[in-house]
Write a protein that holds these residues in place. Structure first.
Motif, PDB file in Angstrom:
ATOM      1  N   LEU A   1      -0.655   7.835  21.765  1.00 38.35           N
ATOM      2  CA  LEU A   1      -0.187   8.845  22.051  1.00 38.35           C
ATOM      3  C   LEU A   1      -0.120   9.040  23.701  1.00 38.35           C
ATOM      4  N   LYS A   2      -1.199   9.275  24.275  1.00 46.29           N
ATOM      5  CA  LYS A   2      -0.955   9.361  25.067  1.00 46.29           C
ATOM      6  C   LYS A   2      -0.136   9.215  26.488  1.00 46.29           C
TER       7      LYS A   2
ATOM      8  N   ASP B   1       0.414   5.866   6.735  1.00 49.92           N
ATOM      9  CA  ASP B   1       0.688   7.269   7.193  1.00 49.92           C
ATOM     10  C   ASP B   1       0.603   6.519   8.646  1.00 49.92           C
TER      11      ASP B   1
ATOM     12  N   ASP C   1      -0.472   7.923  11.215  1.00 41.88           N
ATOM     13  CA  ASP C   1      -1.758   7.626  12.006  1.00 41.88           C
ATOM     14  C   ASP C   1      -2.427   6.100  11.644  1.00 41.88           C
ATOM     15  N   MET C   2      -2.254   5.395  10.466  1.00 44.27           N
ATOM     16  CA  MET C   2      -1.991   4.457  10.310  1.00 44.27           C
ATOM     17  C   MET C   2      -1.093   3.478  11.400  1.00 44.27           C
TER      18      MET C   2
ATOM     19  N   GLU D   1      -5.600   0.175  13.516  1.00 43.67           N
ATOM     20  CA  GLU D   1      -6.953  -0.158  13.176  1.00 43.67           C
ATOM     21  C   GLU D   1      -7.031  -1.028  11.644  1.00 43.67           C
ATOM     22  N   MET D   2      -5.287  -1.480  11.446  1.00 41.80           N
ATOM     23  CA  MET D   2      -6.031  -2.378  10.757  1.00 41.80           C
ATOM     24  C   MET D   2      -5.663  -3.527  10.712  1.00 41.80           C
TER      25      MET D   2
ATOM     26  N   VAL E   1       2.486  16.302  23.834  1.00 39.19           N
ATOM     27  CA  VAL E   1       1.708  14.646  23.447  1.00 39.19           C
ATOM     28  C   VAL E   1       3.381  14.384  23.277  1.00 39.19           C
TER      29      VAL E   1
ATOM     30  N   LEU F   1       1.136  -1.437  -0.099  1.00 41.91           N
ATOM     31  CA  LEU F   1       0.040   0.085   0.167  1.00 41.91           C
ATOM     32  C   LEU F   1       1.004   0.984   0.478  1.00 41.91           C
TER      33      LEU F   1
ATOM     34  N   HIS G   1       6.190   8.157  18.458  1.00 38.26           N
ATOM     35  CA  HIS G   1       5.299   6.460  18.208  1.00 38.26           C
ATOM     36  C   HIS G   1       5.260   5.686  17.290  1.00 38.26           C
TER      37      HIS G   1
ATOM     38  N   TYR H   1      -7.077  -4.914  14.034  1.00 37.16           N
ATOM     39  CA  TYR H   1      -8.031  -5.887  14.654  1.00 37.16           C
ATOM     40  C   TYR H   1      -9.306  -4.640  14.571  1.00 37.16           C
ATOM     41  N   ASP H   2     -10.406  -5.376  14.631  1.00 42.37           N
ATOM     42  CA  ASP H   2     -11.585  -4.528  14.489  1.00 42.37           C
ATOM     43  C   ASP H   2     -11.972  -3.582  15.928  1.00 42.37           C
ATOM     44  N   ARG H   3     -13.037  -3.843  15.354  1.00 40.51           N
ATOM     45  CA  ARG H   3     -13.028  -2.398  16.793  1.00 40.51           C
ATOM     46  C   ARG H   3     -13.450  -3.361  18.866  1.00 40.51           C
TER      47      ARG H   3
ATOM     48  N   LYS I   1      -3.978   7.862  17.291  1.00 38.24           N
ATOM     49  CA  LYS I   1      -3.275   8.943  18.179  1.00 38.24           C
ATOM     50  C   LYS I   1      -3.726   8.727  19.567  1.00 38.24           C
TER      51      LYS I   1
ATOM     52  N   GLU J   1      -5.555   9.720  30.967  1.00 45.72           N
ATOM     53  CA  GLU J   1      -4.301   9.209  30.155  1.00 45.72           C
ATOM     54  C   GLU J   1      -4.420  10.634  29.709  1.00 45.72           C
TER      55      GLU J   1
ATOM     56  N   MET K   1      -7.616  14.008  19.732  1.00 47.37           N
ATOM     57  CA  MET K   1      -6.988  12.964  20.773  1.00 47.37           C
ATOM     58  C   MET K   1      -7.622  13.378  21.908  1.00 47.37           C
TER      59      MET K   1
ATOM     60  N   TYR L   1     -12.872   6.644  14.505  1.00 44.49           N
ATOM     61  CA  TYR L   1     -12.848   5.820  13.680  1.00 44.49           C
ATOM     62  C   TYR L   1     -13.816   5.481  13.509  1.00 44.49           C
TER      63      TYR L   1
ATOM     64  N   GLN M   1      -0.928  13.426  31.212  1.00 40.52           N
ATOM     65  CA  GLN M   1      -0.085  14.338  30.259  1.00 40.52           C
ATOM     66  C   GLN M   1       0.055  15.798  30.335  1.00 40.52           C
TER      67      GLN M   1
END
Lengths: 201, 475
Positions: free
Chosen positions: A30-31, A20, A22-23, A45-46, B37, A16, A85, A48-50, A27, B82, B416, B441, B86
Motif C-alpha cells: 500500500l506504500k 478480506d 488484507d488477504m 501471502e497466500m 495511504v 473460502l 489497492h 508466495y512463500d517467504r 499492506k 516508500e 505499515m 506476516y 508517501q
C-alpha cells in the motif's frame, strides 16, 4: 475507463468465506503512490512463500487458473479495509468479474470504479458456478452485462441483477467525476442554501 | 404530518443534492478527511485532469498510517523510503491544494479519526468521509460517516459530493447496564459476534439503549468504529448533552450565536417514535462479558471464560474458515482461552487510542510490572492524547510497568510502519482487525479491550480483567 460488455474467460474457485482486503493485497504493497503494477502481489501471502516462491496449491498458481479472469468466491468477499489497492490488484491481474453470495460494501463500490463487475447470487447458483469453475481451464464462462447473464461451460444460463446506473457506467466506460461535474450548478445551489441553513459547516 | 424518520433518514435527507429516478443520489459531503495511504492517486488524478479541490476548507489531512512512532521521529526523517515518499506526497498535496493539514511534527497530529473529533471538525448531523474504513468512528456524534475508496476520494475532492444509494436502517439496542470490567470494546465485539461480519452489509446501524447512552463520547467512538467490522456502511449514535458538551469549545466547532443555532438543529437529530427499521438486534448489557477473539475474523468472538471452538461447531463455509483460522492461530479446540500465552501487548489505534482507553489500562497497571519477556507498547491516538496522558501521570504508570511510550500514529494496528509482529508472535491488541498478517506476516492477534490488554501484559496470558479488579478491591 475501458467499456465492459461481454466476455468469455476462465473462472477460478475460491470458496473460502470472509476473504478480506488484507488477504487480497497485504499492506506492505500500500506504500505505492501509483495505481498500476499490483497484480503480481495479488493474494501475496497466500500465493508466495517467504522467499517469494509460488505456493503450488494456491488456486491462481495452478496451471489451469493462471489466466483466470473470473473469481467464484465464498461469502462476504472483500471485507475489511477500504483500500482500493484490492480492486487495483485484481484488475491488474486480469480479473474482470467476481461472483459471491455477498460482498463488503466499500469493496463492491470500488470494483465498479475500476471496470470490474461484482455479481451477487444466491448460494445455490454460486454452488453451480463453483462446481463449473472446479473443472479448470476447459470450463470457460461467458458473462454478458447487457443481458445480465452468465453462461457456464455446459450452457447453463444464470441471470443476475445489477444496479442500472452502475451498469450504464460500465457499459459506456464512464468517468463518475465527469458525470457529476455536469451537475455543478445543483451543487452550487445546494451550497448556497446550506450557507443560510447551516452556516457553521 | 410526514412519516416518522430514523436518525439516518434525517441526515441523509439533509444532504441530497439531486436524486435520479432509480434512487441514485448525489450526496453532499460536509467533511473530507484524508491520510497519506489512500490519497496520492486521487490527487494525481486531479492534477492530470487539471481539477482543483472544490472545498479545501472542508478537507482535512493528516499522515498517520505510515509514520514511525519512536520518539526519534522528531528529527523528521522516516527511514523507510516508500513510507517517506508517501508522507512527503501528502505534505506536498496539502500545500498545493490548500487543504487543512497537521504534519508529523505538529502536536495535533495523530490518527485521522481521533484528530477529527478532537479538533471539532466532526459535528452532529454532518456527512463525513475518508479513504479509510474506520471513518465509521465519527458516527458517535450522530454524523453519517463512512469509508470510501481512492476513486471516491478523488470524486469528493473534485465535487464535494458522492454518488450514493441509500442503505437500509438497522437498530442495535443494548439494554440495561454493563457489569464492572465490561467496556465499549466488549459491546462492539459482542455485537459482531452476534451478527457476523456480514450481518450489517447493506445497512446503516443506529446504536441505542441505556448501555449506549451511559457511554462517554470516547466509548461511543469505540462502538461506532467497529460498525464496519460488522459489515455496516456506517454506525450512528443520536447526539445528546454529552455530545454537545464534548463538541463545545473545540477549535473548529461553531462559537457563540452560531453554536446556539447549530444546537437548535442538533437537538432534532434523533429517531422519531415509530420510525421503521429493516432489522433489529437487541443485546442485554448484563449478559455481555469481557470478550476476546480466537480466530482471524472479528466475528470469532468469545467471552474470556470460554474455550477455543472446533471447526465442527460451525456450519457451511465457516467450517473450513475456522479450520484455517485455528491452524494460523496455533490453537487447539477445547483449550481454555485464559491458557493462551501472549508475547506482545499493543494498546492504541482509532478503536482504543483515546484518553479514556489509556486511563482504563493504566488503572490495571498502576504499581505493577508486566510479565518478564513481554513486549508491550502504548501508542496514543494523537499528540494531544499523549500530552494529556503525560499530564495525568498515566505515561509514567505505563513506563514504570515496562511499556514503551510511543508517539501518535496507527502503528501496529496495521503494521505499515516498523511496529510489526514477527512470525508466530502472539499479541493481545486493542485494535480492530485480527486478519491473517494484519499486524505482521504470520503474526497472531487477539482483539481485546484496553483493560484486558493490560491484564494480559501483567500475567503473560489472556486474562479475565475482573479477577484483577477483585484483587484490588480485596487489597
Amino acid at each position: 475507463m475501458e467499456k465492459f460488455t461481454k466476455f468469455t474467460g476462465i473462472a477460478a474457485p475460491m470458496p473460502l468465506v470472509n476473504i478480506d482486503t488484507d488477504m487480497i493485497i497485504p499492506k506492505i504493497f500500500l506504500k505505492t503512490i501509483k495505481r498500476s503494477g499490483l497484480g503480481v502481489n495479488l493474494f501475496d501471502e497466500m500465493r508466495y512463500d517467504r522467499e517469494g516462491n509460488e505456493i503450488a496449491d494456491f488456486v491462481l498458481n495452478k496451471p489451469q487458473y493462471r489466466e483466470a479472469s473470473i473469481l467464484i468466491a465464498g461469502d462476504n468477499f472483500g471485507c475489511g479495509s477500504s483500500r482500493e489497492h484490492a480492486p487495483w490488484a485484481l484488475a491488474d491481474f486480469g480479473i474482470k468479474v467476481i461472483v459471491s453470495t455477498s460482498f463488503a460494501d466499500i469493496f463492491f463500490n470500488n470494483s465498479f470504479k475500476n471496470g470490474m463487475l461484482p455479481i451477487v447470487l444466491p448460494q445455490e447458483q454460486v454452488d453451480i458456478l463453483m462446481k463449473d469453475a472446479e473443472k479448470g481451464s476447459n470450463a470457460r464462462m461467458t458473462v454478458d452485462l447487457e443481458s445480465q447473464e452468465i453462461t457456464t461451460s455446459d450452457g447453463t444460463v444464470i441471470k443476475f441483477d445489477v444496479d442500472p446506473f452502475k451498469k450504464h457506467c460500465l457499459l459506456e466506460g464512464l468517468d463518475d467525476i465527469g458525470l457529476t461535474l455536469e451537475k455543478a450548478s445543483a451543487i452550487d445551489s445546494f451550497e448556497t442554501q446550506m450557507a443560510q441553513a447551516r452556516p457553521w459547516i | 404530518m410526514s412519516a416518522p424518520k430514523t436518525l439516518y433518514d434525517k441526515i441523509w435527507d439533509a444532504h441530497v443534492v439531486s436524486q435520479d429516478e432509480d434512487g441514485t443520489c448525489l450526496l453532499y459531503i460536509d467533511r473530507h478527511l484524508v491520510h497519506e495511504v489512500t490519497s496520492p492517486q486521487a490527487f494525481e488524478g486531479l492534477r492530470m485532469a487539471g481539477r482543483p479541490v472544490r472545498a479545501p476548507e472542508k478537507t482535512i489531512a493528516v499522515p498517520d498510517h505510515n509514520v514511525p512512532t519512536t520518539t526519534d521521529r522528531v528529527s523528521g526523517v522516516i527511514a523507510n523510503e516508500e513510507s517517506r515518499i508517501q508522507v512527503e506526497a501528502l505534505d506536498k498535496n496539502a500545500k498545493d491544494f490548500g487543504i487543512n493539514y497537521y504534519p508529523v511534527n505538529d502536536i495535533r497530529q495523530g490518527i485521522v479519526h481521533i484528530v477529527g473529533p478532537e479538533q471539532g471538525w466532526t459535528l452532529p448531523g454532518m456527512t463525513v468521509v475518508c479513504g479509510d474504513s474506520h471513518t465509521a468512528t465519527h458516527g458517535a456524534f450522530g454524523a453519517l460517516a463512512h469509508g470510501i475508496g481512492t476513486s471516491e476520494v478523488e470524486h469528493v475532492l473534485a465535487t464535494q459530493t458522492l454518488i450514493q444509494k441509500k442503505s437500509k436502517n438497522m437498530k442495535v439496542e443494548i439494554t440495561g447496564k454493563l457489569r464492572p470490567g465490561v467496556t465499549a470494546k466488549d459491546i462492539t465485539l459482542a455485537v459482531i459476534g452476534a451478527t457476523g461480519t456480514g450481518g450489517g452489509t447493506g445497512y446503516v446501524i443506529e446504536y441505542c439503549g441505556e448501555a449506549i447512552r451511559d457511554l462517554s463520547m470516547e466509548g461511543r467512538m469505540t462502538v461506532c468504529n467497529m460498525a464496519i467490522e460488522g459489515g455496516a456502511r456506517a454506525g450512528l449514535i443520536a447526539p445528546d448533552e454529552k455530545t454537545f458538551e464534548y463538541v463545545k469549545g473545540r477549535p473548529h466547532a461553531p462559537k457563540g450565536a452560531q453554536f446556539e443555532a447549530a444546537l437548535h438543529w442538533w437537538k432534532t437529530l434523533y429517531t422519531d417514535e415509530g420510525a421503521h427499521f429493516d432489522k433489529v438486534v437487541t443485546l442485554k448489557a448484563e449478559e455481555i462479558e469481557p470478550v476476546v477473539t480466537w480466530g482471524t475474523s472479528p466475528e470469532d468472538v468469545l467471552p474470556i471464560s470460554g474455550v477455543v471452538p472446533a471447526p465442527e461447531d460451525f456450519k457451511g463455509g465457516k467450517v473450513e474458515a475456522a479450520r484455517r483460522s485455528l491452524d494460523y492461530m496455533g490453537l487447539t479446540p477445547g483449550q481454555k482461552l485464559t491458557d493462551i500465552q501472549i508475547d506482545t501487548v499493543f494498546i492504541g489505534s482509532c478503536t482504543n487510542g483515546r484518553i479514556e482507553d489509556l486511563r482504563a489500562a493504566a488503572e490495571i497497571l498502576k504499581g505493577k510490572k508486566i510479565k518478564d519477556g513481554m513486549r508491550a507498547m502504548v501508542v496514543p491516538g494523537s499528540g494531544l492524547v499523549r500530552a494529556q496522558a503525560e499530564e495525568e501521570g498515566l505515561a509514567q504508570i505505563f513506563i514504570d510497568a515496562g511499556f514503551e511510550w510511543r508517539m501518535a500514529g496507527c502503528s501496529m494496528c496495521l503494521a505499515m510502519n516498523p511496529d510489526q509482529l514477527s512470525e508466530g508472535e502472539r499479541c493481545a491488541s486493542t485494535s480492530n482487525r485480527n486478519f491473517e498478517g494484519r499486524q505482521g506476516y504470520k503474526g497472531r492477534t487477539h482483539l481485546v479491550s484496553p483493560a484486558m490488554a493490560a491484564a494480559a501484559a501483567l500475567t503473560g496470558h489472556l486474562t479475565d480483567v475482573r479477577e484483577m479488579m477483585a484483587e484490588s478491591v480485596d487489597a
